[in-house]
Design an enzyme around this catalytic site. Structure first.
Site, PDB file in Angstrom:
ATOM      1  N   GLY A  19      -1.824   1.726   1.941  1.00  0.00           N
ATOM      2  CA  GLY A  19      -1.436   1.253   3.262  1.00  0.00           C
ATOM      3  C   GLY A  19      -2.604   0.957   4.174  1.00  0.00           C
ATOM      4  N   SER A  20      -3.716   0.505   3.606  1.00  0.00           N
ATOM      5  CA  SER A  20      -4.836   0.178   4.505  1.00  0.00           C
ATOM      6  C   SER A  20      -4.483  -1.040   5.365  1.00  0.00           C
ATOM      7  CB  SER A  20      -6.135  -0.050   3.724  1.00  0.00           C
ATOM      8  OG  SER A  20      -6.110  -1.266   3.034  1.00  0.00           O
ATOM      9  N   ASN A  21      -3.757  -1.997   4.780  1.00  0.00           N
ATOM     10  CA  ASN A  21      -3.319  -3.141   5.595  1.00  0.00           C
ATOM     11  C   ASN A  21      -2.292  -2.706   6.631  1.00  0.00           C
ATOM     12  OD1 ASN A  21      -4.396  -5.953   4.617  1.00  0.00           O
ATOM     13  ND2 ASN A  21      -4.106  -4.715   2.766  1.00  0.00           N
ATOM     14  N   LEU A  92       5.396  -3.104  -4.241  1.00  0.00           N
ATOM     15  CA  LEU A  92       5.374  -3.506  -5.652  1.00  0.00           C
ATOM     16  C   LEU A  92       6.725  -3.893  -6.235  1.00  0.00           C
ATOM     17  CD1 LEU A  92       2.690  -1.053  -7.081  1.00  0.00           C
ATOM     18  CD2 LEU A  92       2.431  -3.416  -6.301  1.00  0.00           C
ATOM     19  N   LEU A  94      10.049  -6.174  -6.671  1.00  0.00           N
ATOM     20  CA  LEU A  94      10.494  -7.545  -6.409  1.00  0.00           C
ATOM     21  C   LEU A  94      11.574  -7.524  -5.323  1.00  0.00           C
ATOM     22  CD1 LEU A  94      10.100 -10.448  -7.519  1.00  0.00           C
ATOM     23  CD2 LEU A  94      12.063 -10.020  -9.018  1.00  0.00           C
ATOM     24  N   ASN A 109       4.078 -12.117   2.578  1.00  0.00           N
ATOM     25  CA  ASN A 109       3.344 -11.221   1.679  1.00  0.00           C
ATOM     26  C   ASN A 109       1.881 -11.640   1.679  1.00  0.00           C
ATOM     27  OD1 ASN A 109       2.954  -9.235  -0.404  1.00  0.00           O
ATOM     28  ND2 ASN A 109       2.890 -10.900  -1.906  1.00  0.00           N
ATOM     29  N   HIS A 111      -1.459 -11.659  -0.963  1.00  0.00           N
ATOM     30  CA  HIS A 111      -1.874 -11.470  -2.354  1.00  0.00           C
ATOM     31  C   HIS A 111      -3.404 -11.503  -2.405  1.00  0.00           C
ATOM     32  CE1 HIS A 111      -1.332 -11.369  -6.656  1.00  0.00           C
ATOM     33  NE2 HIS A 111      -2.307 -12.252  -6.744  1.00  0.00           N
ATOM     34  N   GLU A 181      -8.547  -9.450   3.942  1.00  0.00           N
ATOM     35  CA  GLU A 181      -7.163  -9.046   4.267  1.00  0.00           C
ATOM     36  C   GLU A 181      -7.112  -8.416   5.649  1.00  0.00           C
ATOM     37  OE1 GLU A 181      -6.003  -6.434   1.072  1.00  0.00           O
ATOM     38  OE2 GLU A 181      -5.340  -8.123  -0.142  1.00  0.00           O
TER      39      GLU A 181
HETATM   40  C1  GRF Z   1      -3.626  -5.489  -1.009  1.00  0.00           C
HETATM   41  O1  GRF Z   1      -4.700  -5.855  -1.795  1.00  0.00           O
HETATM   42  C2  GRF Z   1      -2.646  -6.625  -0.940  1.00  0.00           C
HETATM   43  O2  GRF Z   1      -3.228  -7.859  -1.059  1.00  0.00           O
HETATM   44  C3  GRF Z   1      -1.773  -6.357  -2.112  1.00  0.00           C
HETATM   45  O3  GRF Z   1      -1.671  -4.961  -2.206  1.00  0.00           O
HETATM   46  C4  GRF Z   1      -2.822  -4.379  -1.652  1.00  0.00           C
HETATM   47  C5  GRF Z   1      -2.406  -3.341  -0.666  1.00  0.00           C
HETATM   48  O4  GRF Z   1      -3.486  -2.564  -0.249  1.00  0.00           O
HETATM   49  N1  GRF Z   1      -0.519  -7.051  -1.997  1.00  0.00           N
HETATM   50  P1  GRF Z   1      -3.321  -1.479   0.881  1.00  0.00           P
HETATM   51  O5  GRF Z   1      -2.275  -0.480   0.407  1.00  0.00           O
HETATM   52  O6  GRF Z   1      -2.911  -2.181   2.126  1.00  0.00           O
HETATM   53  O7  GRF Z   1      -4.663  -0.836   0.994  1.00  0.00           O
END
Ligand code: GRF
Length: 204
Positions: A19-21, A92, A94, A109, A111, A181
């Site tokens: 969950g870093s994003n 993860l 679908l 999303n 990627h 990201e």
């Molecule tokens: C990221 O690399 C994103 O592109 C992919 O999953 C990863 C999630 O990373 N879909 P985080 O959990 O947000 O660190």
């Protein structure tokens, strides 16, 4: 687009892992005038993203596979919370047809590669960066796209590339991509919301 009584767009973030994003979203939209992260959804009870959400006093929802695919109960949960937009960030599973349909044009999303290359089922996390390395690519990057019923196949909204060195290992590629990201995902979602989903100038 649903907005709540304080007139903000309410986002749900779906994530399965670190969950870093998601964390960047929470921090970026804290005290934002128009957008707020209202819910964090996960399919894994022990996902660090849920702990992060709890630390920020955010509402969380844990999905059960049978209910997610066998019912549409989630729609009521999202509706009840007035969620207007879904951000997938390392989720993860679908996305089932009912959810794609309910959030058409309101679910994105990210990627960690330049789609359509290095996408599809099984292409997540380090698998992506290992494949990029094995192919000897000179660049990688990020793709932000709308979500449809197939992994990584929705229309592209935004891409940004980064150059790779021959000496870069998969972990180095992952670092470079993650930096992109964290730099762009929130801003692109903000633009989508603030500009009413008009897609302009989202060039490489
Ligand atoms: C990221 O690399 C994103 O592109 C992919 O999953 C990863 C999630 O990373 N879909 P985080 O959990 O947000 O660190």
């Amino acid at each position: 687009m649903q907005r709540d009584s304080s007139d903000k767009y309410r986002l749900a973030i779906f994530a399965s892992g670190t969950g870093s994003n998601a964390r960047v979203f929470v921090e970026y939209f804290r005290n934002h005038p128009l957008v707020e992260v209202a819910l964090v959804v996960s399919n894994k009870a022990d996902a660090p993203v849920l702990e992060m959400a709890r630390q920020h006093n955010l509402d969380t929802l844990l999905l059960q596979r049978s209910a997610f695919y066998g019912s549409e109960n989630l729609l009521a949960e999202l509706h009840h919370r007035n969620i207007g937009f879904i951000v997938l960030a390392g989720f993860l599973w679908l996305i089932p047809a009912y959810l794609v349909k309910a959030f058409a044009g309101r679910m994105v999303n990210i990627h960690p590669a330049l789609l359509p290359a290095y996408g599809g089922k099984g292409m997540y996390g380090m698998h992506v960066h290992q494949a990029v390395k094995a192919a000897g690519e000179k660049e990688s990057g990020i793709t932000i796209h709308w979500v449809n019923e197939h992994y990584d196949e929705g229309d592209v909204i935004f891409q940004k590339s980064c150059p790779l060195e021959d000496t870069d290992q998969p972990a180095d590629i992952a670092r470079k991509v993650q930096q992109l990201e964290h730099q762009y995902y929130t801003a692109v979602v903000e633009q989508l919301l603030v500009n009413n989903f008009v897609q302009t100038d989202y060039t490489k």
